[in-house]
Write a protein that holds these residues in place. Sequence first.
Motif, short mmCIF file in Angstrom:
data_model
loop_
_atom_site.label_atom_id
_atom_site.label_comp_id
_atom_site.label_asym_id
_atom_site.label_seq_id
_atom_site.Cartn_x
_atom_site.Cartn_y
_atom_site.Cartn_z
N ASP A 67 0.85 -1.18 0.00
CA ASP A 67 0.00 0.00 0.00
C ASP A 67 0.90 1.24 0.00
OD1 ASP A 67 -2.00 1.84 0.21
OD2 ASP A 67 -2.41 1.48 2.33
N PRO A 68 1.25 1.76 -1.17
CA PRO A 68 2.20 2.88 -1.22
C PRO A 68 1.72 4.13 -0.50
CG PRO A 68 1.19 2.50 -3.38
CD PRO A 68 0.82 1.34 -2.51
N ARG A 90 7.83 5.57 -5.89
CA ARG A 90 6.54 5.74 -5.20
C ARG A 90 5.51 6.35 -6.14
NH1 ARG A 90 4.46 9.36 -0.15
NH2 ARG A 90 2.98 7.84 0.68
N GLN A 91 5.93 7.32 -6.93
CA GLN A 91 5.00 7.93 -7.88
C GLN A 91 4.50 6.88 -8.87
OE1 GLN A 91 3.59 10.94 -7.81
NE2 GLN A 91 2.36 10.20 -9.53
N LEU A 136 -3.87 0.60 -6.71
CA LEU A 136 -5.13 1.24 -6.35
C LEU A 136 -5.22 1.35 -4.83
CD1 LEU A 136 -7.73 -0.60 -8.63
CD2 LEU A 136 -6.83 1.71 -8.94
N PRO A 137 -5.76 2.45 -4.31
CA PRO A 137 -6.08 2.47 -2.88
C PRO A 137 -7.04 1.32 -2.56
CG PRO A 137 -6.29 4.67 -3.83
CD PRO A 137 -6.11 3.71 -4.99
N VAL A 138 -6.92 0.79 -1.37
CA VAL A 138 -7.70 -0.39 -1.02
C VAL A 138 -9.19 -0.15 -1.18
CG1 VAL A 138 -7.72 0.20 1.44
CG2 VAL A 138 -8.03 -2.18 0.74
N GLU A 139 -9.65 1.07 -0.92
CA GLU A 139 -11.08 1.37 -1.06
C GLU A 139 -11.53 1.26 -2.53
OE1 GLU A 139 -9.29 3.16 2.49
OE2 GLU A 139 -8.83 3.35 0.34
N LYS A 190 7.07 -1.09 5.77
CA LYS A 190 6.33 -1.62 4.63
C LYS A 190 4.92 -1.99 5.09
CE LYS A 190 7.29 -4.56 0.64
NZ LYS A 190 8.23 -5.53 0.09
N TYR A 191 3.93 -1.55 4.35
CA TYR A 191 2.54 -1.84 4.67
C TYR A 191 1.96 -2.74 3.60
CZ TYR A 191 2.86 1.96 8.06
OH TYR A 191 3.23 2.76 9.12
#
Length: 256
Positions: free
Chosen positions: A149-150, A166-167, A174-177, A251-252
Amino acid sequence: MNLPSPRRPQRVNYDEIAHLYDEPLRDYDVDTNLLGFLGERPTLRPSGIRVLDTGCGTGKQLTADRQAYPDGLMVGLDLSRGMLLQARRRCPTVAWVQGNSTRPPFKDASFDYITNQFSYHHVPDKPRMIAEISRVLSPGGRFVVTTIDPWSMPGWIVYTYFPAARQRDFEDCLPVEEFTALMTEAGFSNIQINRQHWQEKEGLKHFFEYASQRYRTSQLMAISDDDFKTGIARLTEEVEKSGDATASIRKYVWSQ
């Protein structure tokens, strides 16, 4: 469903680095999510399980799963012929299929359990991928995606020295949502999100050696040569100044 066209070209050409990519660092144990799924399905015998790994790479996850479930159907799908050649050498009893996860060559409801581990960001057309996974998943089956999850890991050492990475991850992930919303649109239900936070220490010199072998993470392969050289130059300067100073790695990871 109105599916957009792909936004970006192929992130990494794994045919070029498949022979380098297969290293002990990427070894796997049996998929704990698969173990949990079977534990919740007592009527589904392990000998009858049908498993698909999309973006399977060199096949280490399915090889580990095969050792635990020698009689189940194990299928690995990957776009890279080079990665699949490595996989076939590793475990010839798994069916290794070259193909695109947006057009998987399988009939409806072909699999009980589908996984995608740290590879969906290579797929430009994510709505189509998720819709196709829903199609080939059997009723009552499970799809598990595991990824970074960047947005939650600005302190990751790769991003610190290579901010362009990161960019690029912002563009390719995609964001998790948003991922959850696409799953809902594709017909998935009972969607659960599990977040994990890893933090450890690593010497700068060790990270310099790791990053200098660019193929070891797709983040470095995906950025421009100039951005990579700039990061290496900065690392070189800091190693020369501070020796093997300790850096923090954060790291996530989320899965659902």
